[in-house]
Motif scaffolding. Structure first.
Motif, PDB file in Angstrom:
ATOM      1  N   ARG A 196       0.858  -1.184   0.000  1.00 45.20           N
ATOM      2  CA  ARG A 196       0.000   0.000   0.000  1.00 45.20           C
ATOM      3  C   ARG A 196       0.894   1.234   0.000  1.00 45.20           C
ATOM      4  NH1 ARG A 196      -4.909   1.111   3.804  1.00 45.20           N
ATOM      5  NH2 ARG A 196      -5.008   2.788   2.271  1.00 45.20           N
ATOM      6  N   VAL A 197       0.417   2.325  -0.577  1.00 45.86           N
ATOM      7  CA  VAL A 197       1.163   3.586  -0.589  1.00 45.86           C
ATOM      8  C   VAL A 197       0.234   4.704  -0.128  1.00 45.86           C
ATOM      9  CG1 VAL A 197       2.462   5.236  -1.976  1.00 45.86           C
ATOM     10  CG2 VAL A 197       2.627   2.784  -2.495  1.00 45.86           C
ATOM     11  N   LEU A 198       0.644   5.387   0.937  1.00 43.14           N
ATOM     12  CA  LEU A 198      -0.095   6.544   1.449  1.00 43.14           C
ATOM     13  C   LEU A 198       0.652   7.811   1.039  1.00 43.14           C
ATOM     14  CD1 LEU A 198      -0.902   5.257   5.056  1.00 43.14           C
ATOM     15  CD2 LEU A 198      -2.247   4.971   2.960  1.00 43.14           C
ATOM     16  N   ARG A 199      -0.105   8.839   0.653  1.00 45.27           N
ATOM     17  CA  ARG A 199       0.530  10.056   0.149  1.00 45.27           C
ATOM     18  C   ARG A 199       0.062  11.264   0.971  1.00 45.27           C
ATOM     19  NH1 ARG A 199       0.716   9.770  -6.374  1.00 45.27           N
ATOM     20  NH2 ARG A 199      -1.546   9.874  -6.292  1.00 45.27           N
ATOM     21  N   PRO A 200       0.870  11.686   1.951  1.00 44.96           N
ATOM     22  CA  PRO A 200       0.527  12.874   2.734  1.00 44.96           C
ATOM     23  C   PRO A 200       0.558  14.133   1.859  1.00 44.96           C
ATOM     24  CG  PRO A 200       2.382  11.663   3.702  1.00 44.96           C
ATOM     25  CD  PRO A 200       2.147  11.108   2.344  1.00 44.96           C
ATOM     26  N   ALA A 201       0.133  15.250   2.434  1.00 49.81           N
ATOM     27  CA  ALA A 201       0.268  16.527   1.731  1.00 49.81           C
ATOM     28  C   ALA A 201       1.728  16.719   1.351  1.00 49.81           C
ATOM     29  CB  ALA A 201      -0.203  17.664   2.625  1.00 49.81           C
ATOM     30  N   PRO A 202       2.017  17.081   0.090  1.00 57.64           N
ATOM     31  CA  PRO A 202       3.410  17.141  -0.356  1.00 57.64           C
ATOM     32  C   PRO A 202       4.155  18.353   0.189  1.00 57.64           C
ATOM     33  CG  PRO A 202       1.944  17.799  -2.127  1.00 57.64           C
ATOM     34  CD  PRO A 202       1.067  17.320  -1.012  1.00 57.64           C
ATOM     35  N   THR A 203       5.469  18.199   0.297  1.00 57.78           N
ATOM     36  CA  THR A 203       6.330  19.315   0.652  1.00 57.78           C
ATOM     37  C   THR A 203       6.324  20.362  -0.462  1.00 57.78           C
ATOM     38  OG1 THR A 203       8.627  19.987   1.074  1.00 57.78           O
ATOM     39  CG2 THR A 203       8.328  18.059  -0.290  1.00 57.78           C
ATOM     40  N   GLY A 204       6.480  21.609  -0.074  1.00 49.25           N
ATOM     41  CA  GLY A 204       6.592  22.675  -1.065  1.00 49.25           C
ATOM     42  C   GLY A 204       7.865  22.601  -1.874  1.00 49.25           C
ATOM     43  N   LYS A 205       8.833  21.763  -1.421  1.00 49.61           N
ATOM     44  CA  LYS A 205      10.104  21.613  -2.143  1.00 49.61           C
ATOM     45  C   LYS A 205      10.006  20.583  -3.273  1.00 49.61           C
ATOM     46  CE  LYS A 205      12.850  22.651   1.998  1.00 49.61           C
ATOM     47  NZ  LYS A 205      13.791  22.082   2.988  1.00 49.61           N
ATOM     48  N   ALA A 206       8.899  19.851  -3.335  1.00 47.65           N
ATOM     49  CA  ALA A 206       8.763  18.819  -4.362  1.00 47.65           C
ATOM     50  C   ALA A 206       8.504  19.455  -5.723  1.00 47.65           C
ATOM     51  CB  ALA A 206       7.630  17.871  -4.012  1.00 47.65           C
ATOM     52  N   PRO A 207       9.126  18.954  -6.774  1.00 48.51           N
ATOM     53  CA  PRO A 207       8.810  19.446  -8.121  1.00 48.51           C
ATOM     54  C   PRO A 207       7.332  19.216  -8.430  1.00 48.51           C
ATOM     55  CG  PRO A 207      10.758  18.029  -8.147  1.00 48.51           C
ATOM     56  CD  PRO A 207      10.151  17.897  -6.794  1.00 48.51           C
ATOM     57  N   GLU A 208       6.788  20.000  -9.313  1.00 47.53           N
ATOM     58  CA  GLU A 208       5.384  19.877  -9.678  1.00 47.53           C
ATOM     59  C   GLU A 208       5.094  18.477 -10.212  1.00 47.53           C
ATOM     60  OE1 GLU A 208       2.011  22.135 -12.450  1.00 47.53           O
ATOM     61  OE2 GLU A 208       4.072  22.895 -12.368  1.00 47.53           O
ATOM     62  N   GLY A 209       4.038  17.872  -9.698  1.00 49.08           N
ATOM     63  CA  GLY A 209       3.644  16.540 -10.140  1.00 49.08           C
ATOM     64  C   GLY A 209       4.219  15.410  -9.321  1.00 49.08           C
ATOM     65  N   LEU A 210       5.182  15.705  -8.437  1.00 46.90           N
ATOM     66  CA  LEU A 210       5.785  14.658  -7.612  1.00 46.90           C
ATOM     67  C   LEU A 210       5.136  14.666  -6.234  1.00 46.90           C
ATOM     68  CD1 LEU A 210       8.050  12.480  -7.761  1.00 46.90           C
ATOM     69  CD2 LEU A 210       9.513  14.099  -6.537  1.00 46.90           C
ATOM     70  N   SER A 211       4.594  13.538  -5.834  1.00 46.83           N
ATOM     71  CA  SER A 211       3.966  13.387  -4.522  1.00 46.83           C
ATOM     72  C   SER A 211       5.044  12.947  -3.533  1.00 46.83           C
ATOM     73  CB  SER A 211       2.847  12.345  -4.602  1.00 46.83           C
ATOM     74  OG  SER A 211       2.208  12.208  -3.359  1.00 46.83           O
ATOM     75  N   ASP A 212       5.495  13.881  -2.714  1.00 43.46           N
ATOM     76  CA  ASP A 212       6.630  13.631  -1.829  1.00 43.46           C
ATOM     77  C   ASP A 212       6.399  14.394  -0.521  1.00 43.46           C
ATOM     78  OD1 ASP A 212       9.215  12.851  -1.000  1.00 43.46           O
ATOM     79  OD2 ASP A 212      10.099  14.709  -1.767  1.00 43.46           O
ATOM     80  N   PRO A 213       6.424  13.721   0.630  1.00 45.59           N
ATOM     81  CA  PRO A 213       6.837  12.341   0.894  1.00 45.59           C
ATOM     82  C   PRO A 213       5.726  11.324   0.631  1.00 45.59           C
ATOM     83  CG  PRO A 213       6.269  13.409   2.947  1.00 45.59           C
ATOM     84  CD  PRO A 213       6.140  14.463   1.881  1.00 45.59           C
ATOM     85  N   GLN A 214       6.099  10.038   0.784  1.00 50.08           N
ATOM     86  CA  GLN A 214       5.146   8.942   0.709  1.00 50.08           C
ATOM     87  C   GLN A 214       5.437   7.951   1.832  1.00 50.08           C
ATOM     88  OE1 GLN A 214       4.902   7.215  -3.252  1.00 50.08           O
ATOM     89  NE2 GLN A 214       4.892   9.227  -4.243  1.00 50.08           N
ATOM     90  N   LEU A 215       4.417   7.213   2.228  1.00 48.31           N
ATOM     91  CA  LEU A 215       4.576   6.146   3.213  1.00 48.31           C
ATOM     92  C   LEU A 215       4.189   4.845   2.538  1.00 48.31           C
ATOM     93  CD1 LEU A 215       5.234   5.563   6.254  1.00 48.31           C
ATOM     94  CD2 LEU A 215       2.766   5.539   6.625  1.00 48.31           C
ATOM     95  N   ILE A 216       5.144   3.932   2.437  1.00 46.22           N
ATOM     96  CA  ILE A 216       4.927   2.667   1.737  1.00 46.22           C
ATOM     97  C   ILE A 216       4.820   1.557   2.770  1.00 46.22           C
ATOM     98  CG2 ILE A 216       5.892   1.011   0.090  1.00 46.22           C
ATOM     99  CD1 ILE A 216       7.030   4.557  -0.150  1.00 46.22           C
TER     100      ILE A 216
END
Length: 339
Positions: A196-216
């Motif tokens: 399973r992969v959970l995707r929290p609200a992304p960091t503002g440092k992430a490039p557009e379109g990249l969901s970061d961080p993630q919990l796997i």
């Protein structure tokens, strides 16, 4: 091999990792030499070969493997090129150290697995270098000894300062968490059965379109649960840690690395900037162990099965990432050669 038993290695692919392996074989480890280098960039391989006595440059991997000084192959080309290079090595029955991934997907990995089976013996060691890291080796030994009882869970952290241009969500699985996939299977000696992969609200440092961080989240065949915090644009350095939670205690690696200082009103230590620095010793040990085993006529370390299993879990992980659902891992039956 030469009369002195020195292993002649063809390095296929001379980008960042390949060039580092050329340096490693030349300057760090013993018992081997770079006999040939191959890359689609003719100027790059000529420049490399010119600096190494007895080394020949090639733009065709098969031609490099046919060099009379070559006894073994180190594949460090991009993943999509691995299958063709591995099959060329099998055709010559040459031992191979193949950087991860074995191949980029389970279908091609299965073709490689079947081709090696046709030889009737193992030829490939896959480059999952964390298995050669001092901390991970220590943790593996503790678990193997049953020091803290049966392992129930693993908690992993995997943080990078930033990502290169073009880094995608799928690459977070294939290029980053693939290492946690392999160490989970290795430490627990169990197959991963679901992701399973959970995707929290992304960091503002992430490039557009990249969901970061993630919990796997992984489930194993024995019912263990493994979580990995994957944060590839954390901004402050490279950190990897693993904690095993067992019936009778816990064991954690990766927290304290290097010198801890107190000075001028502050305390702390350094964080490594990237994976090459953090795992340099593991890479050295991995290649040395491969050379030593090959000179003895043996093959050890992560196998084609390990490469295939990792690819299958990655495929499930990418599907889980896209859907938000729990995705089972589909594995074929494990062949006798890899038991």
């Amino acid at each position: 091999m030469t009369s002195h038993g020195i292993l002649g290695v063809a390095v296929i692919g001379t980008g960042r990792m390949g060039a580092d392996h050329v340096r490693r074989i030349n300057d760090v480890i013993s018992g081997a030499r770079v006999a040939a280098v191959s890359d689609i960039d003719a100027d790059r391989v000529k420049h490399l070969a010119d600096g190494i006595e007895g080394c020949s440059p090639y733009t065709d991997p098969a031609a490099a493997m046919d060099d009379p000084g070559v006894d073994a192959v180190l594949i460090a080309s991009p993943g999509p090129a691995h299958e063709a290079a591995l099959l060329e090595a099998f055709a010559r029955d040459l031992p191979v150290l193949c950087e991860k991934p074995l191949t980029p997907d389970p279908a091609s990995a299965l073709r490689v697995l079947h081709a090696e089976q046709q030889l009737g013996h193992r030829r490939v060691q896959v480059g999952f270098m964390r298995r050669y890291d001092t901390d991970y080796l220590h943790l593996k030994a503790l678990l193997a000894q049953g020091a803290y009882g049966r392992p129930l869970m693993l908690h992993n952290k995997h943080r990078n300062a930033d990502t290169p241009p073009g880094f995608t969500n799928a690459m977070m699985i294939h290029d980053s968490v693939v290492h946690e996939i392999d160490v989970t299977r290795w430490l627990l000696e169990e197959e991963i059965t679901a992701v399973r992969v959970l995707r929290p609200a992304p960091t503002g440092k992430a490039p557009e379109g990249l969901s970061d961080p993630q919990l796997i989240l992984f489930e194993t065949a024995a019912g263990q649960v493994v979580d990995t915090e994957l944060f590839v644009n954390c901004g402050f350095g490279y950190q990897v840690s693993c904690e095993a939670v067992c019936e009778g205690g816990t064991a954690r690696i990766g927290d304290d690395r290097g010198v801890f200082v107190n000075t001028a009103g502050k305390w702390g230590g350094a964080i490594t900037p990237g994976f090459v620095e953090r795992f340099e010793e593991a890479y050295d040990r991995q290649v040395q162990r491969w050379v030593d085993a090959t000179r003895r006529g043996e093959v050890e370390g992560p196998s084609c099965w390990d490469g295939y299993a990792a690819a299958a879990v990655c495929e499930a992980g990418v599907r889980a990432q896209a859907s938000g659902e729990r995705v089972p891992v589909e594995l074929t039956e494990r062949p006798a050669l890899y038991r």
